[in-house]
Motif scaffolding. Structure first.
Motif, PDB file in Angstrom:
ATOM      1  N   HIS A 160       0.785  -1.226   0.000  1.00 41.12           N
ATOM      2  CA  HIS A 160       0.000   0.000   0.000  1.00 41.12           C
ATOM      3  C   HIS A 160       0.817   1.277   0.000  1.00 41.12           C
ATOM      4  CE1 HIS A 160       0.685   0.732   4.303  1.00 41.12           C
ATOM      5  NE2 HIS A 160       0.649  -0.569   4.385  1.00 41.12           N
ATOM      6  N   GLY A 200      -1.148   5.107   0.368  1.00 44.63           N
ATOM      7  CA  GLY A 200      -2.048   4.244  -0.390  1.00 44.63           C
ATOM      8  C   GLY A 200      -1.424   3.836  -1.713  1.00 44.63           C
ATOM      9  N   GLY A 205      -4.747   1.217  -5.512  1.00 44.72           N
ATOM     10  CA  GLY A 205      -5.436  -0.003  -5.923  1.00 44.72           C
ATOM     11  C   GLY A 205      -4.656  -0.873  -6.883  1.00 44.72           C
ATOM     12  N   ASP A 254      -6.943   0.584  -0.678  1.00 36.01           N
ATOM     13  CA  ASP A 254      -7.234   1.339  -1.905  1.00 36.01           C
ATOM     14  C   ASP A 254      -7.797   0.446  -2.997  1.00 36.01           C
ATOM     15  OD1 ASP A 254      -6.399   3.767  -0.842  1.00 36.01           O
ATOM     16  OD2 ASP A 254      -4.349   3.522  -1.548  1.00 36.01           O
ATOM     17  N   GLY A 255      -8.530  -0.613  -2.611  1.00 36.16           N
ATOM     18  CA  GLY A 255      -9.109  -1.523  -3.587  1.00 36.16           C
ATOM     19  C   GLY A 255      -8.101  -2.441  -4.253  1.00 36.16           C
ATOM     20  N   PHE A 315      -6.495   2.249   4.330  1.00 41.33           N
ATOM     21  CA  PHE A 315      -6.544   3.251   3.262  1.00 41.33           C
ATOM     22  C   PHE A 315      -7.610   2.878   2.240  1.00 41.33           C
ATOM     23  CE2 PHE A 315      -2.060   3.493   4.630  1.00 41.33           C
ATOM     24  CZ  PHE A 315      -1.982   4.841   4.946  1.00 41.33           C
ATOM     25  N   GLY A 316      -8.545   3.769   1.970  1.00 40.86           N
ATOM     26  CA  GLY A 316      -9.532   3.563   0.906  1.00 40.86           C
ATOM     27  C   GLY A 316     -10.373   2.320   1.092  1.00 40.86           C
ATOM     28  N   ASN A 317     -10.783   1.747  -0.030  1.00 41.53           N
ATOM     29  CA  ASN A 317     -11.627   0.552  -0.011  1.00 41.53           C
ATOM     30  C   ASN A 317     -10.810  -0.682   0.322  1.00 41.53           C
ATOM     31  OD1 ASN A 317     -13.978   1.929  -0.836  1.00 41.53           O
ATOM     32  ND2 ASN A 317     -13.291   1.858  -2.964  1.00 41.53           N
TER      33      ASN A 317
END
Length: 189
Positions: free
Chosen positions: A2, A6, A9, A30-31, A55-57
């Protein structure tokens, strides 16, 4: 997987052999995705966790190839997991525990004696199979086959269901494998 701010993704595509060993966790954010392709062989030799970075999704782990849990101890996949029809999960040692969203799209499962598989809800096989001598924990039950998706669930030894567990089998059809599922037994019929 990551970076400090992030990863944006990123995707790890495995189409060959990938060994995960040592003591480190694999964190997704982050997906980010881990995709084990139909030609991929992912061998988990540790007792670590696929977790979330914060972080994120959340990330996603997808198995279209062979996922092998060969190391002792418990490996936890705490990110959404999807296994497709070309995927096979083999637990030959220790425990493989899925604690997030778990989706099986007709993939198969093999368990060696002393090994364990744990899913957070139901283990739905579709036209995949479950075979072996290990322990399966599925609080939502085990569901195998349907009229349009015949399958075979082979029980070698004992099948023990907890007091709140259930299994669902649709055994319709005239012939095994031709519009009908089978539940063979080693004992008297």
């Amino acid at each position: 997987y990551h970076g400090s701010s992030g990863s944006g993704g990123r995707t790890l595509n495995n189409g060959s052999v990938l060994l995960w060993q040592g003591t480190g966790n694999l964190l997704l954010g982050d997906g980010a995705q881990v995709i084990n392709a139909p030609t991929g062989y992912l061998d988990i030799r540790n007792a670590a966790t696929v977790g979330y970075t914060g972080f994120g999704n959340p990330g996603v782990v997808t198995n279209d190839g062979t996922l092998l849990k060969s190391g002792a101890g418990t490996t936890t996949i705490a990110q959404p997991f999807v296994q497709n029809h070309t995927g096979t999960t083999i637990v030959s040692a220790g425990t493989l525990a899925f604690t997030s969203t778990f989706t099986n799209n007709h993939g198969s499962f093999l368990l060696d004696k002393g090994a364990a598989l744990s899913v957070p809800g139901a283990l739905t096989l579709g036209n995949g199979y479950l075979t072996g001598w290990g322990t399966v924990t599925a609080p939502g039950g085990v569901s195998a086959g349907s009229y349009f998706l015949p399958t075979q669930l082979t029980i070698v030894g004992n099948l023990t269901l907890e007091h709140s567990a259930f299994s669902s089998f649709e055994l319709a059809g005239l012939h095994q494998g031709l519009g009908g599922a089978a539940l063979p037994s080693g004992g008297a019929r």
